[in-house]
Scaffold this motif. Sequence first.
Motif, PDB file in Angstrom:
ATOM      1  N   ALA A 136       0.828  -1.209   0.000  1.00  0.00           N
ATOM      2  CA  ALA A 136       0.000   0.000   0.000  1.00  0.00           C
ATOM      3  C   ALA A 136       0.860   1.255   0.000  1.00  0.00           C
ATOM      4  O   ALA A 136       0.551   2.238  -0.690  1.00  0.00           O
ATOM      5  CB  ALA A 136      -0.942  -0.009   1.207  1.00  0.00           C
ATOM      6  N   VAL A 137       1.959   1.245   0.756  1.00  0.00           N
ATOM      7  CA  VAL A 137       2.850   2.416   0.806  1.00  0.00           C
ATOM      8  C   VAL A 137       3.561   2.603  -0.519  1.00  0.00           C
ATOM      9  O   VAL A 137       3.664   3.730  -1.041  1.00  0.00           O
ATOM     10  CB  VAL A 137       3.863   2.262   1.962  1.00  0.00           C
ATOM     11  CG1 VAL A 137       4.906   3.378   1.903  1.00  0.00           C
ATOM     12  CG2 VAL A 137       3.145   2.279   3.305  1.00  0.00           C
ATOM     13  N   LEU A 138       4.053   1.528  -1.112  1.00  0.00           N
ATOM     14  CA  LEU A 138       4.769   1.633  -2.390  1.00  0.00           C
ATOM     15  C   LEU A 138       3.842   2.026  -3.534  1.00  0.00           C
ATOM     16  O   LEU A 138       4.292   2.620  -4.522  1.00  0.00           O
ATOM     17  CB  LEU A 138       5.482   0.316  -2.701  1.00  0.00           C
ATOM     18  CG  LEU A 138       6.627  -0.061  -1.753  1.00  0.00           C
ATOM     19  CD1 LEU A 138       7.253  -1.385  -2.155  1.00  0.00           C
ATOM     20  CD2 LEU A 138       7.686   1.047  -1.719  1.00  0.00           C
ATOM     21  N   ASP A 139       2.563   1.693  -3.424  1.00  0.00           N
ATOM     22  CA  ASP A 139       1.605   2.135  -4.445  1.00  0.00           C
ATOM     23  C   ASP A 139       1.461   3.656  -4.443  1.00  0.00           C
ATOM     24  O   ASP A 139       1.177   4.258  -5.471  1.00  0.00           O
ATOM     25  CB  ASP A 139       0.232   1.497  -4.195  1.00  0.00           C
ATOM     26  CG  ASP A 139       0.205   0.023  -4.584  1.00  0.00           C
ATOM     27  OD1 ASP A 139       1.110  -0.398  -5.339  1.00  0.00           O
ATOM     28  OD2 ASP A 139      -0.697  -0.698  -4.119  1.00  0.00           O
ATOM     29  N   VAL A 140       1.683   4.267  -3.290  1.00  0.00           N
ATOM     30  CA  VAL A 140       1.611   5.727  -3.185  1.00  0.00           C
ATOM     31  C   VAL A 140       2.895   6.371  -3.670  1.00  0.00           C
ATOM     32  O   VAL A 140       2.881   7.378  -4.386  1.00  0.00           O
ATOM     33  CB  VAL A 140       1.321   6.139  -1.720  1.00  0.00           C
ATOM     34  CG1 VAL A 140       1.417   7.647  -1.547  1.00  0.00           C
ATOM     35  CG2 VAL A 140      -0.062   5.656  -1.309  1.00  0.00           C
ATOM     36  N   ASP A 141       4.058   5.802  -3.282  1.00  0.00           N
ATOM     37  CA  ASP A 141       5.350   6.376  -3.683  1.00  0.00           C
ATOM     38  C   ASP A 141       6.372   5.249  -3.778  1.00  0.00           C
ATOM     39  O   ASP A 141       6.817   4.708  -2.757  1.00  0.00           O
ATOM     40  CB  ASP A 141       5.800   7.421  -2.666  1.00  0.00           C
ATOM     41  CG  ASP A 141       6.990   8.236  -3.160  1.00  0.00           C
ATOM     42  OD1 ASP A 141       7.694   7.780  -4.074  1.00  0.00           O
ATOM     43  OD2 ASP A 141       7.213   9.330  -2.612  1.00  0.00           O
ATOM     44  N   GLU A 142       6.767   4.910  -5.005  1.00  0.00           N
ATOM     45  CA  GLU A 142       7.701   3.804  -5.208  1.00  0.00           C
ATOM     46  C   GLU A 142       9.112   4.138  -4.758  1.00  0.00           C
ATOM     47  O   GLU A 142       9.935   3.230  -4.552  1.00  0.00           O
ATOM     48  CB  GLU A 142       7.730   3.405  -6.689  1.00  0.00           C
ATOM     49  CG  GLU A 142       6.418   2.835  -7.202  1.00  0.00           C
ATOM     50  CD  GLU A 142       6.514   2.451  -8.665  1.00  0.00           C
ATOM     51  OE1 GLU A 142       7.562   2.756  -9.282  1.00  0.00           O
ATOM     52  OE2 GLU A 142       5.562   1.846  -9.181  1.00  0.00           O
ATOM     53  N   SER A 143       9.429   5.402  -4.576  1.00  0.00           N
ATOM     54  CA  SER A 143      10.793   5.795  -4.215  1.00  0.00           C
ATOM     55  C   SER A 143      11.069   5.643  -2.716  1.00  0.00           C
ATOM     56  O   SER A 143      12.214   5.802  -2.281  1.00  0.00           O
ATOM     57  CB  SER A 143      11.044   7.247  -4.616  1.00  0.00           C
ATOM     58  OG  SER A 143      10.220   8.129  -3.878  1.00  0.00           O
ATOM     59  N   LEU A 144      10.052   5.340  -1.924  1.00  0.00           N
ATOM     60  CA  LEU A 144      10.238   5.242  -0.478  1.00  0.00           C
ATOM     61  C   LEU A 144      10.954   3.953  -0.090  1.00  0.00           C
ATOM     62  O   LEU A 144      10.730   2.891  -0.686  1.00  0.00           O
ATOM     63  CB  LEU A 144       8.886   5.299   0.237  1.00  0.00           C
ATOM     64  CG  LEU A 144       8.107   6.615   0.117  1.00  0.00           C
ATOM     65  CD1 LEU A 144       6.755   6.480   0.794  1.00  0.00           C
ATOM     66  CD2 LEU A 144       8.898   7.760   0.739  1.00  0.00           C
ATOM     67  N   ASP A 145      11.830   4.067   0.880  1.00  0.00           N
ATOM     68  CA  ASP A 145      12.495   2.908   1.477  1.00  0.00           C
ATOM     69  C   ASP A 145      11.746   2.558   2.756  1.00  0.00           C
ATOM     70  O   ASP A 145      11.902   3.217   3.787  1.00  0.00           O
ATOM     71  CB  ASP A 145      13.961   3.253   1.782  1.00  0.00           C
ATOM     72  CG  ASP A 145      14.695   2.092   2.447  1.00  0.00           C
ATOM     73  OD1 ASP A 145      14.196   0.947   2.363  1.00  0.00           O
ATOM     74  OD2 ASP A 145      15.738   2.336   3.080  1.00  0.00           O
ATOM     75  N   VAL A 146      10.914   1.518   2.672  1.00  0.00           N
ATOM     76  CA  VAL A 146      10.039   1.153   3.790  1.00  0.00           C
ATOM     77  C   VAL A 146      10.762   0.191   4.716  1.00  0.00           C
ATOM     78  O   VAL A 146      11.183  -0.891   4.292  1.00  0.00           O
ATOM     79  CB  VAL A 146       8.727   0.523   3.288  1.00  0.00           C
ATOM     80  CG1 VAL A 146       7.810   0.203   4.463  1.00  0.00           C
ATOM     81  CG2 VAL A 146       8.032   1.446   2.303  1.00  0.00           C
ATOM     82  N   GLN A 147      10.916   0.578   5.969  1.00  0.00           N
ATOM     83  CA  GLN A 147      11.548  -0.258   6.997  1.00  0.00           C
ATOM     84  C   GLN A 147      10.491  -0.660   8.016  1.00  0.00           C
ATOM     85  O   GLN A 147       9.951   0.189   8.720  1.00  0.00           O
ATOM     86  CB  GLN A 147      12.684   0.499   7.686  1.00  0.00           C
ATOM     87  CG  GLN A 147      13.821   0.925   6.764  1.00  0.00           C
ATOM     88  CD  GLN A 147      14.644  -0.268   6.288  1.00  0.00           C
ATOM     89  OE1 GLN A 147      14.752  -1.277   6.996  1.00  0.00           O
ATOM     90  NE2 GLN A 147      15.203  -0.147   5.096  1.00  0.00           N
ATOM     91  N   MET A 148      10.189  -1.954   8.071  1.00  0.00           N
ATOM     92  CA  MET A 148       9.184  -2.452   9.005  1.00  0.00           C
ATOM     93  C   MET A 148       9.847  -2.912  10.300  1.00  0.00           C
ATOM     94  O   MET A 148      10.857  -3.622  10.275  1.00  0.00           O
ATOM     95  CB  MET A 148       8.411  -3.615   8.388  1.00  0.00           C
ATOM     96  CG  MET A 148       7.679  -3.278   7.103  1.00  0.00           C
ATOM     97  SD  MET A 148       6.333  -2.083   7.320  1.00  0.00           S
ATOM     98  CE  MET A 148       5.250  -2.969   8.435  1.00  0.00           C
ATOM     99  N   VAL A 149       9.298  -2.494  11.414  1.00  0.00           N
ATOM    100  CA  VAL A 149       9.791  -2.914  12.722  1.00  0.00           C
ATOM    101  C   VAL A 149       8.603  -3.364  13.568  1.00  0.00           C
ATOM    102  O   VAL A 149       7.468  -2.973  13.330  1.00  0.00           O
ATOM    103  CB  VAL A 149      10.542  -1.767  13.444  1.00  0.00           C
ATOM    104  CG1 VAL A 149      11.799  -1.395  12.702  1.00  0.00           C
ATOM    105  CG2 VAL A 149       9.647  -0.546  13.620  1.00  0.00           C
TER     106      VAL A 149
END
Length: 207
Positions: free
Chosen positions: A66-79
């Motif tokens: 869902a986050v990457l669908d909004v902005d593919e350039s984001l580096d998503v770090q899940m904790v």
Amino acid sequence: MANTVFIKPRHRVQVKPEALVTLGQVAQIAAMDGKLIRRLKVIPLYRIQPSDKNIVIIDMMHIVRAVLDVDESLDVQMVGPSQTIVEVVYEKRRFSTASFILVWLLLFVGSAMAIMNFHEDVSMQKVHRHLYEMMTGQSVDKPLLLQIPYSLGLGIGMVLFFNHWFRKRINEEPSPLEVEMFNYQQALDQYVILHENKESMRHLDDA
């Protein structure tokens, strides 16, 4: 680092029926850009359906997509947790006074019978008579000098054991009952996560 977003899913959240579950409800978000955080918080993740009953699982991969669908350039770090349990809270039916009194009487009589049967099984009255005779040298049928303090101590001991006086907690330490309820809730949550999360299971005929 400017495009890095840290997302920590919450363990359990509560929503109303047919609510739209957003990222801001199910997770904590940290990033350098405050505007980005506000934009991510309103990302829709799931619409509660009547068929969902009362439990929905939001998986970590669902959040990342869902986050990457909004902005593919984001580096998503899940904790933190890899799933969030979404509990659908329906309006509670009012508990009538008659039902409350009936349940209270059943619990009161049941617990009283259990205590009396236990004392009868272990011959507590005979023990009190023997102790009274040892201390005073006299034999009586009803050693009230021992029985009254014992009865009061039994009630006080139960209050201290459960660490509650009606709704007031005596100290910050959890009672044994609260610990057992916590362990039960943890086991129940693990069961729900494994059995309600369809992403965690794959069958041979799945594509």
